[in-house]
Structure formats: structure tokens, C-alpha cells
Design a protein around this motif. Structure first.
Motif, PDB file in Angstrom:
ATOM      1  N   GLY A   2     -27.031  25.594  29.190  1.00 31.53           N
ATOM      2  CA  GLY A   2     -27.499  26.625  30.109  1.00 31.53           C
ATOM      3  C   GLY A   2     -28.591  26.117  31.024  1.00 31.53           C
ATOM      4  N   VAL A   3     -28.957  26.934  31.985  1.00 32.28           N
ATOM      5  CA  VAL A   3     -29.982  26.548  32.966  1.00 32.28           C
ATOM      6  C   VAL A   3     -31.318  26.299  32.291  1.00 32.28           C
ATOM      7  CG1 VAL A   3     -30.580  28.958  33.467  1.00 32.28           C
ATOM      8  CG2 VAL A   3     -31.086  27.178  35.155  1.00 32.28           C
ATOM      9  N   HIS A   4     -31.631  27.053  31.228  1.00 34.72           N
ATOM     10  CA  HIS A   4     -32.923  26.864  30.564  1.00 34.72           C
ATOM     11  C   HIS A   4     -33.010  25.473  29.938  1.00 34.72           C
ATOM     12  CE1 HIS A   4     -33.780  31.017  31.295  1.00 34.72           C
ATOM     13  NE2 HIS A   4     -32.691  31.397  30.649  1.00 34.72           N
ATOM     14  N   GLU A   5     -31.937  25.053  29.273  1.00 33.42           N
ATOM     15  CA  GLU A   5     -31.929  23.721  28.670  1.00 33.42           C
ATOM     16  C   GLU A   5     -32.074  22.631  29.723  1.00 33.42           C
ATOM     17  OE1 GLU A   5     -29.041  20.746  26.043  1.00 33.42           O
ATOM     18  OE2 GLU A   5     -28.636  22.916  26.072  1.00 33.42           O
ATOM     19  N   LYS A   6     -31.347  22.758  30.812  1.00 31.36           N
ATOM     20  CA  LYS A   6     -31.386  21.742  31.863  1.00 31.36           C
ATOM     21  C   LYS A   6     -32.779  21.625  32.470  1.00 31.36           C
ATOM     22  CE  LYS A   6     -26.508  22.444  32.987  1.00 31.36           C
ATOM     23  NZ  LYS A   6     -25.544  23.012  33.958  1.00 31.36           N
ATOM     24  N   SER A   9     -30.995  33.815  23.624  1.00 24.91           N
ATOM     25  CA  SER A   9     -29.593  34.034  23.974  1.00 24.91           C
ATOM     26  C   SER A   9     -28.758  32.989  23.252  1.00 24.91           C
ATOM     27  CB  SER A   9     -29.408  33.906  25.493  1.00 24.91           C
ATOM     28  OG  SER A   9     -29.891  32.643  25.938  1.00 24.91           O
ATOM     29  N   TRP A  10     -27.450  33.120  23.291  1.00 24.57           N
ATOM     30  CA  TRP A  10     -26.595  32.193  22.537  1.00 24.57           C
ATOM     31  C   TRP A  10     -26.824  30.754  22.978  1.00 24.57           C
ATOM     32  CZ3 TRP A  10     -23.297  28.863  24.829  1.00 24.57           C
ATOM     33  CH2 TRP A  10     -22.840  29.168  26.117  1.00 24.57           C
ATOM     34  N   ASP A  11     -26.976  30.526  24.299  1.00 22.47           N
ATOM     35  CA  ASP A  11     -27.143  29.152  24.771  1.00 22.47           C
ATOM     36  C   ASP A  11     -28.513  28.593  24.393  1.00 22.47           C
ATOM     37  OD1 ASP A  11     -27.787  31.236  26.795  1.00 22.47           O
ATOM     38  OD2 ASP A  11     -28.546  29.556  27.959  1.00 22.47           O
ATOM     39  N   GLN A  12     -29.519  29.462  24.231  1.00 20.72           N
ATOM     40  CA  GLN A  12     -30.824  28.991  23.782  1.00 20.72           C
ATOM     41  C   GLN A  12     -30.799  28.636  22.292  1.00 20.72           C
ATOM     42  OE1 GLN A  12     -33.022  32.392  25.233  1.00 20.72           O
ATOM     43  NE2 GLN A  12     -33.818  31.239  26.980  1.00 20.72           N
ATOM     44  N   ILE A  13     -29.960  29.317  21.508  1.00 21.35           N
ATOM     45  CA  ILE A  13     -29.783  28.940  20.107  1.00 21.35           C
ATOM     46  C   ILE A  13     -29.189  27.536  20.017  1.00 21.35           C
ATOM     47  CG2 ILE A  13     -28.568  29.467  17.955  1.00 21.35           C
ATOM     48  CD1 ILE A  13     -28.709  32.426  18.725  1.00 21.35           C
ATOM     49  N   VAL A  14     -28.182  27.262  20.844  1.00 21.21           N
ATOM     50  CA  VAL A  14     -27.604  25.919  20.884  1.00 21.21           C
ATOM     51  C   VAL A  14     -28.668  24.915  21.314  1.00 21.21           C
ATOM     52  CG1 VAL A  14     -25.858  24.438  21.936  1.00 21.21           C
ATOM     53  CG2 VAL A  14     -25.288  26.801  21.385  1.00 21.21           C
ATOM     54  N   MET A  15     -29.436  25.247  22.343  1.00 21.76           N
ATOM     55  CA  MET A  15     -30.486  24.363  22.850  1.00 21.76           C
ATOM     56  C   MET A  15     -31.467  23.972  21.746  1.00 21.76           C
ATOM     57  SD  MET A  15     -33.394  25.194  25.751  1.00 21.76           S
ATOM     58  CE  MET A  15     -34.327  26.294  24.649  1.00 21.76           C
ATOM     59  N   LEU A  16     -31.931  24.945  20.977  1.00 22.22           N
ATOM     60  CA  LEU A  16     -32.889  24.666  19.907  1.00 22.22           C
ATOM     61  C   LEU A  16     -32.304  23.689  18.887  1.00 22.22           C
ATOM     62  CD1 LEU A  16     -34.321  28.267  19.349  1.00 22.22           C
ATOM     63  CD2 LEU A  16     -35.530  26.319  20.372  1.00 22.22           C
ATOM     64  N   ILE A  50     -22.807  34.268  19.415  1.00 19.09           N
ATOM     65  CA  ILE A  50     -23.910  34.272  18.453  1.00 19.09           C
ATOM     66  C   ILE A  50     -23.397  34.297  17.022  1.00 19.09           C
ATOM     67  CG2 ILE A  50     -25.832  35.676  17.575  1.00 19.09           C
ATOM     68  CD1 ILE A  50     -26.265  36.465  20.612  1.00 19.09           C
ATOM     69  N   GLN A  51     -22.404  35.144  16.782  1.00 17.60           N
ATOM     70  CA  GLN A  51     -21.834  35.225  15.431  1.00 17.60           C
ATOM     71  C   GLN A  51     -21.189  33.897  15.037  1.00 17.60           C
ATOM     72  OE1 GLN A  51     -19.387  38.661  14.885  1.00 17.60           O
ATOM     73  NE2 GLN A  51     -19.038  38.283  12.715  1.00 17.60           N
ATOM     74  N   THR A  52     -20.490  33.269  15.976  1.00 16.03           N
ATOM     75  CA  THR A  52     -19.856  31.982  15.697  1.00 16.03           C
ATOM     76  C   THR A  52     -20.892  30.911  15.413  1.00 16.03           C
ATOM     77  OG1 THR A  52     -17.960  32.554  17.104  1.00 16.03           O
ATOM     78  CG2 THR A  52     -18.306  30.211  16.617  1.00 16.03           C
ATOM     79  N   LEU A  53     -21.950  30.868  16.206  1.00 18.11           N
ATOM     80  CA  LEU A  53     -23.003  29.870  15.999  1.00 18.11           C
ATOM     81  C   LEU A  53     -23.664  30.024  14.639  1.00 18.11           C
ATOM     82  CD1 LEU A  53     -24.663  29.888  19.539  1.00 18.11           C
ATOM     83  CD2 LEU A  53     -23.417  27.983  18.488  1.00 18.11           C
ATOM     84  N   CYS A  54     -23.869  31.258  14.223  1.00 21.05           N
ATOM     85  CA  CYS A  54     -24.474  31.479  12.906  1.00 21.05           C
ATOM     86  C   CYS A  54     -23.558  30.976  11.793  1.00 21.05           C
ATOM     87  CB  CYS A  54     -24.805  32.956  12.718  1.00 21.05           C
ATOM     88  SG  CYS A  54     -26.212  33.512  13.719  1.00 21.05           S
ATOM     89  N   SER A  55     -22.254  31.093  12.003  1.00 23.34           N
ATOM     90  CA  SER A  55     -21.304  30.557  11.027  1.00 23.34           C
ATOM     91  C   SER A  55     -21.318  29.027  11.042  1.00 23.34           C
ATOM     92  CB  SER A  55     -19.891  31.065  11.323  1.00 23.34           C
ATOM     93  OG  SER A  55     -19.809  32.468  11.173  1.00 23.34           O
ATOM     94  N   VAL A  56     -21.294  28.443  12.234  1.00 23.06           N
ATOM     95  CA  VAL A  56     -21.234  26.988  12.371  1.00 23.06           C
ATOM     96  C   VAL A  56     -22.478  26.317  11.788  1.00 23.06           C
ATOM     97  CG1 VAL A  56     -21.270  25.096  14.060  1.00 23.06           C
ATOM     98  CG2 VAL A  56     -19.670  27.003  14.351  1.00 23.06           C
ATOM     99  N   PHE A  57     -23.659  26.887  12.093  1.00 21.05           N
ATOM    100  CA  PHE A  57     -24.918  26.286  11.636  1.00 21.05           C
ATOM    101  C   PHE A  57     -25.421  26.885  10.322  1.00 21.05           C
ATOM    102  CE2 PHE A  57     -25.281  25.471  16.323  1.00 21.05           C
ATOM    103  CZ  PHE A  57     -25.257  24.088  16.250  1.00 21.05           C
ATOM    104  N   ASP A  58     -24.597  27.743   9.711  1.00 22.69           N
ATOM    105  CA  ASP A  58     -24.931  28.348   8.417  1.00 22.69           C
ATOM    106  C   ASP A  58     -26.284  29.061   8.478  1.00 22.69           C
ATOM    107  OD1 ASP A  58     -24.489  29.047   5.769  1.00 22.69           O
ATOM    108  OD2 ASP A  58     -25.405  27.221   4.979  1.00 22.69           O
TER     109      ASP A  58
END
Length: 259
Positions: free
Chosen positions: A11-15, A109-116, A186-194
Motif C-alpha cells: 500500500g501507499v503507507h508502506e511505500k 487496515s489490511w495492508d498495514q497489517i501486512v506491512m507490519l 483481514i480474516q485471511t491474514l489472521c489465519s495465515v499469520f495465526d
């Protein structure tokens, strides 16, 4: 769209955060900096996250839950506190903003969860826990965002701009889809990252705020039974215009579906 491809988009925040810190965004420590989990309020626009955040900040447990991960805020605070890396900013932010509370949370947001996770920030904590707020009334959420994006009045305490919002069926439909995609991501990310995830809705927060905060306290292994909600500063913004837009969208959609 392929869900993995969708979630892989930066996302733009990560960039912009990578650019500001010249790529010095990765936590490279060998152990946690904080002795508690990282609490994230996962949200999409107009889902009620500001109201829930206000309630949580009135508990003795939490501070934060502002949009501190937005790149504009990150860059300003990094300059103010002299943070040379993104992990430095996370550490300094907790020191400066925790207001004596035990845990400092973030809206994400979902993309900020990925960023972290790309930045290895969860390793600074003993784990991650997500409080995921959604809105049952997706149409109401989309209309609220459609209006706020034009008036720039994101909360009831903001003055915004004196304009008459313009109705757009396609834009409202797009916003409904966007909210659904965000919730699924968000739900998928929580599953992927446990990641343990507690799901609450805006409707629950408005009807029974104490019950919701009690659930969050239990989720955080904390006793918040002495907490009771005061009158929030943020008030409901929907008015007759929201009802007019809802009626128009329903009529337009019925006509399109029943041709």
C-alpha cells in the motif's frame, strides 16, 4: 482476484514509510522489546473504529488506536522524535503516547497489517492480537464513506467543507465491494499469520458498548468489569441525506437486477 496476489500488494503507507526511512524499516533485534502483545484494531473506513477506539482509551488498559500507521503521521512523528528507523518510531511512540496505560494499540487496515509483518514488527512484542471491527450494514457504511469523502468531515467533531455531496451509484457499489474485500483480507491474514482475532461490529458497539469492552478485556486477559461507558465525543453523523442516498441506491439496484 487471486487472494495471495491481492494481499501481496504494497500500500501507499508502506511505500512512503520505506522511502522516508531509506529502507531502514526492519526490526532486527533478537527478542521482544515489549512484554505484551501488539494490539491492532483492524478496520475499514466508516466501520465504527473511531468510536470503539474512544471507548478503549477511557479504560485503564489501552492508549492509542489512532491511525498512527498512516505514512503522513509516521513521517511527522519520526521527525519530531528523531526516529531514524521504523522500529525506533514504534518504540518512541509507545514511550511518548502511552499516557500511563499498560498497552499502546494501533489502528490498522489490511495492508498495514501486512506491512507490519514485512517489517518484522511483531517480533518486538510477545505476539499479535487483532480486534476486528466491521459493520453489518454495508450499504450504510458505503454511503457514510461516500458522503464523508466529499465533505471531508470524517467525524462529528470535524468541521469539514460546506458542500452538497453528489450521489453516485457506481461509487457506492464500489465502496460496498471494497469493505467486503477488506474484511475478507483481514480474516485471511489472521489465519495465515495465526493471529488471535476478536470480531465485533459497529452495531454492537453502539447498542452495548460495555459488553463489547468487557469482551475485549477478556481477550486481553484483563479485568475491565469496573469500566462503564461515558458519553462519547464522537456522535452519529447520518442524517436525512444518508436516507435519501440509500433509497436511491436501492431503487437503482433493483432496476438493474430485475431488467
Amino acid at each position: 482476484m487471486d487472494i495471495v496476489k491481492f494481499l501481496s500488494q504494497g500500500g501507499v503507507h508502506e511505500k512512503e514509510i520505506r522511502r522516508h526511512f531509506r529502507g531502514r524499516v526492519q526490526y532486527e533485534g533478537t527478542g521482544p522489546v515489549f512484554d505484551h502483545p501488539l494490539y491492532l484494531m483492524a478496520f475499514s473506513n466508516r466501520s465504527g473504529s473511531n468510536l470503539l477506539a474512544e471507548y478503549l482509551r477511557t479504560t485503564p488498559l489501552f492508549s492509542g488506536f489512532h491511525e498512527q500507521l498512516n505514512h503522513t503521521t509516521v513521517c511527522k512523528q519520526a521527525e519530531r522524535w528523531g526516529a531514524e528507523t521504523f522500529p525506533d518510531l514504534i518504540r518512541l511512540g509507545t514511550e511518548h503516547l502511552n499516557e500511563g496505560r499498560f498497552m499502546h494499540g494501533y489502528k490498522a487496515s489490511w495492508d498495514q497489517i501486512v506491512m507490519l509483518h514485512r517489517f518484522n514488527i511483531p517480533a518486538m512484542y510477545t505476539g499479535v492480537r487483532v480486534i476486528h471491527i466491521t459493520r453489518d450494514d454495508l450499504l450504510g457504511q458505503a454511503i457514510s464513506y461516500h458522503i464523508a469523502s466529499q465533505t471531508k468531515r470524517w467525524t462529528s467533531v470535524q468541521k469539514g467543507e460546506e458542500i452538497d455531496p453528489v450521489y453516485d451509484t457506481r461509487q457506492i457499489a464500489h465502496l460496498i465491494t471494497s469493505s467486503q474485500m477488506s474484511a475478507n483480507a483481514i480474516q485471511t491474514l489472521c489465519s495465515v499469520f495465526d493471529i488471535p482475532r476478536l470480531h465485533v461490529t459497529y452495531e454492537e458497539v453502539t447498542r452495548r458498548p460495555r459488553r463489547v469492552v468487557m469482551r475485549i478485556g477478556k481477550f486481553a486477559d484483563a479485568d475491565l468489569t469496573d469500566w462503564s461507558p461515558g458519553k462519547p465525543k464522537i456522535q452519529r453523523q447520518a442524517d436525512r441525506l444518508n436516507d435519501i442516498f440509500r433509497t436511491r441506491f436501492i431503487e437503482d439496484t433493483k432496476q438493474a437486477l430485475l431488467r
